[in-house]
Design a protein around this motif. Structure first.
Motif, mmCIF file in Angstrom:
data_model
loop_
_atom_site.group_PDB
_atom_site.id
_atom_site.type_symbol
_atom_site.label_atom_id
_atom_site.label_comp_id
_atom_site.label_asym_id
_atom_site.label_seq_id
_atom_site.Cartn_x
_atom_site.Cartn_y
_atom_site.Cartn_z
ATOM 1 N N ASP A 1 56.089 80.922 30.477
ATOM 2 C CA ASP A 1 55.936 82.140 31.264
ATOM 3 C C ASP A 1 57.218 82.397 32.072
ATOM 4 O OD1 ASP A 1 54.087 84.242 32.601
ATOM 5 O OD2 ASP A 1 54.952 83.131 34.296
ATOM 6 N N GLU A 2 57.721 83.617 32.014
ATOM 7 C CA GLU A 2 58.965 83.929 32.707
ATOM 8 C C GLU A 2 58.834 83.765 34.212
ATOM 9 O OE1 GLU A 2 62.023 87.686 33.356
ATOM 10 O OE2 GLU A 2 60.909 87.535 31.474
ATOM 11 N N GLY A 3 57.683 84.114 34.759
ATOM 12 C CA GLY A 3 57.474 83.949 36.194
ATOM 13 C C GLY A 3 57.536 82.487 36.613
ATOM 14 N N GLU A 4 56.933 81.606 35.814
ATOM 15 C CA GLU A 4 56.994 80.174 36.107
ATOM 16 C C GLU A 4 58.423 79.655 36.036
ATOM 17 O OE1 GLU A 4 53.892 77.211 34.834
ATOM 18 O OE2 GLU A 4 53.429 78.841 33.431
ATOM 19 N N LEU A 5 59.148 80.118 35.029
ATOM 20 C CA LEU A 5 60.527 79.690 34.866
ATOM 21 C C LEU A 5 61.362 80.121 36.072
ATOM 22 C CD1 LEU A 5 62.886 78.501 33.307
ATOM 23 C CD2 LEU A 5 62.940 80.576 31.900
ATOM 24 N N ARG A 6 61.209 81.367 36.477
ATOM 25 C CA ARG A 6 61.968 81.845 37.640
ATOM 26 C C ARG A 6 61.581 81.072 38.902
ATOM 27 N NH1 ARG A 6 64.970 86.369 36.941
ATOM 28 N NH2 ARG A 6 64.622 87.579 35.021
ATOM 29 N N GLU A 7 60.316 80.768 39.052
ATOM 30 C CA GLU A 7 59.865 80.040 40.226
ATOM 31 C C GLU A 7 60.548 78.680 40.324
ATOM 32 O OE1 GLU A 7 55.526 79.464 42.351
ATOM 33 O OE2 GLU A 7 55.664 79.099 40.190
ATOM 34 N N GLN A 8 60.644 77.987 39.189
ATOM 35 C CA GLN A 8 61.287 76.673 39.185
ATOM 36 C C GLN A 8 62.792 76.786 39.416
ATOM 37 O OE1 GLN A 8 59.852 73.744 39.115
ATOM 38 N NE2 GLN A 8 57.751 74.300 38.587
ATOM 39 N N LEU A 9 63.436 77.765 38.800
ATOM 40 C CA LEU A 9 64.873 77.956 38.993
ATOM 41 C C LEU A 9 65.181 78.359 40.433
ATOM 42 C CD1 LEU A 9 65.748 79.838 35.666
ATOM 43 C CD2 LEU A 9 66.211 77.440 36.201
ATOM 44 N N GLU B 1 67.091 86.484 30.920
ATOM 45 C CA GLU B 1 66.620 87.631 30.155
ATOM 46 C C GLU B 1 65.922 87.133 28.898
ATOM 47 O OE1 GLU B 1 68.527 91.568 27.895
ATOM 48 O OE2 GLU B 1 69.751 90.325 29.240
ATOM 49 N N ARG B 2 64.813 87.786 28.568
ATOM 50 C CA ARG B 2 64.129 87.458 27.308
ATOM 51 C C ARG B 2 64.787 88.227 26.173
ATOM 52 N NH1 ARG B 2 57.920 86.509 25.753
ATOM 53 N NH2 ARG B 2 58.174 86.649 23.496
ATOM 54 N N VAL B 3 65.125 87.514 25.095
ATOM 55 C CA VAL B 3 65.692 88.126 23.902
ATOM 56 C C VAL B 3 64.877 87.638 22.719
ATOM 57 C CG1 VAL B 3 67.732 88.405 22.460
ATOM 58 C CG2 VAL B 3 67.987 88.191 24.940
ATOM 59 N N GLY B 4 63.982 88.478 22.215
ATOM 60 C CA GLY B 4 63.076 88.065 21.148
ATOM 61 C C GLY B 4 62.139 86.983 21.646
ATOM 62 N N LEU C 1 68.155 72.378 31.932
ATOM 63 C CA LEU C 1 67.562 71.783 30.737
ATOM 64 C C LEU C 1 66.257 71.069 31.070
ATOM 65 C CD1 LEU C 1 70.774 70.352 29.025
ATOM 66 C CD2 LEU C 1 69.389 72.293 28.253
ATOM 67 N N ALA C 2 66.237 70.322 32.175
ATOM 68 C CA ALA C 2 65.018 69.609 32.565
ATOM 69 C C ALA C 2 63.866 70.579 32.797
ATOM 70 C CB ALA C 2 65.277 68.777 33.817
ATOM 71 N N VAL C 3 64.151 71.723 33.411
ATOM 72 C CA VAL C 3 63.108 72.721 33.668
ATOM 73 C C VAL C 3 62.542 73.273 32.366
ATOM 74 C CG1 VAL C 3 62.768 75.090 34.476
ATOM 75 C CG2 VAL C 3 63.803 73.399 35.987
#
Length: 430
Positions: free
Chosen positions: A63-71, A118-121, A143-145
């Protein structure tokens, strides 16, 4: 000992952020960062995520939201007082005060710079741009995330007992590997598994298993936070990033051919002993060694990180012999895609010819292959590389053409400059 299955089932984000600290990274990153801070701090570099395993659709799984939250969480991190004290006062590779005061003052004030996502495909484009010392510190946590979020996505719908059985099977597999390895006389092995680990908790468990199962044969971990937490050696030297950026900054073919040696000349000014390890394969091992200055033959050893490992070791041994060095006094570190059986094979082949050591990575800290339906936790090849420096593209050739990266015209130029001929492709697993 942490009950990992229960922690995964209960999943509390505040207890288990994926990256817990700025030193939840590999030791070689800090050593390289200090070198870059001293020599190239104003260089502007772009790093980019590269998923070599296109069959793993990261953007569909994570999920992009989860990814952004961790970053975003990572950007809030800074060194704690205890971490700073450890870096300033601990002995690394027999040397007190490995990290200089000016570097430590900078590091203590560091917050990681912004990212672009950014999501690409079915994949994510994730890039980091800025001054080299700052953006290089994104590689390992990024990478760990991605690796751990992929694992969490697969595990999310599993029940408590299913998770307990899964981790019991993975623990048994790891312990069986350790039991094989403990039979090797004179084994020296380190954990190199931070970048593509299943999770922080699993890497920490794996290190504890190695401490108990291998004793003195386990020489340490690349992960600084785990090294501090478990009071063991932090292990690491340098990586392809340095010659890739130095080469991108070179003006003309003559300077390009010299760039990999300029890296090691700068490194030699700061480090001695077991930190003087040559990584020769960025632009092909044979060409690098053919053109290497004589002073490099006096270095402590060589790391073999692409191509056929036995061929790489034989090349190193012959190179030392040709320069009047006794290979039995030299160290060869194998670190590419290793697992227990390959470690055993290489140890038996070379232990009486050189000082052999191993950096065990993904197949130590992320071997869940075949343990869930559709093999959805199988390890895959994800990297985060410098792709440009001061606007110039970077190139990596490797001894394995399947690991080559960079614009096709620049790859052709680098092959010409470094005299790279026909190469044998090797499957890239991790």
């Amino acid at each position: 000992m942490v009950d990992i299955a229960t922690r995964v089932f209960d999943h509390n984000w505040k207890i288990d952020p994926i990256v817990r600290s700025l030193i939840d990274t590999d030791f070689y990153k800090l050593l390289m960062c200090q070198s870059v801070f001293r020599n190239k701090r104003d260089t502007q570099v772009t790093f980019s995520l590269i998923n070599r395993s296109k069959h793993v659709p990261l953007a569909d799984l994570i999920d992009e939201g989860e990814l952004r939250e961790q970053l975003d969480h990572i950007r809030t991190l800074s060194l704690s007082r205890g971490e700073s004290t450890w870096l300033r006062g601990n002995t690394f590779y027999g040397k007190r005060q490995m990290f200089r005061s000016d570097f430590m003052e900078w590091f203590e004030n560091l917050r990681l710079p912004p990212y672009h996502l950014e999501r690409v495909g079915d994949q994510y484009e994730l890039t980091f741009e800025g001054s080299w010392p700052e953006v290089m510190m994104w590689e390992i946590p990024a990478l760990a995330v991605l690796m751990e979020l992929r694992g969490r996505a697969v595990l999310r719908d599993m029940g408590r007992f299913e998770l307990q059985v899964l981790y019991a099977r993975a623990m048994t597999r790891t312990w069986e590997k350790i039991e094989k390895l403990r039979k090797l006389d004179g084994l020296k092995l380190a954990d190199f598994g931070t970048r593509r680990r299943h999770s922080f908790l699993w890497q920490d468990w794996s290190v504890q298993a190695m401490i108990e199962g291998l004793g003195d044969a386990f020489v340490g971990t690349s992960n600084c936070r785990i090294a501090m937490k478990r009071d063991i050696e932090a292990i690491g030297t340098n990586a392809h990033e340095l010659p890739m950026v130095y080469a991108a900054l070179a003006k003309g073919d003559t300077a390009l051919r010299q760039a990999p040696y300029d890296v090691l000349a700068d490194w030699q000014e700061e480090h001695d002993g077991n930190l003087r390890i040559i990584l020769p394969d960025t632009y092909g091992t044979s060409g690098f060694l053919d053109g290497a200055p004589d002073w490099l033959a006096g270095w402590t050893g060589m790391r073999i990180d692409s191509g056929d490992p036995a061929t790489g070791a034989e090349t190193a041994i012959q190179w030392w012999k040709d320069r009047g060095e006794d290979p039995r006094d030299k160290m060869v570190i194998f670190s590419d895609g290793l697992d227990a059986d390959k470690i055993i094979e290489l140890h038996q082949q070379f232990a009486d010819r050189v000082k052999v050591s191993f950096g065990w990575g993904t197949m130590l800290t992320n071997d869940f292959k075949g343990l869930v339906p559709n093999d959805a936790l199988a390890p895959f090849s994800l990297v985060c590389k410098a792709i440009s420096a001061d606007g110039n593209p970077t190139v990596k050739l490797s001894d394995n053409p399947n690991k080559a990266m960079g614009p096709s015209d620049e790859i052709a130029r680098y092959k010409r400059v470094f005299g790279v001929g026909k190469q044998d492709p090797q499957e890239v697993l991790v």
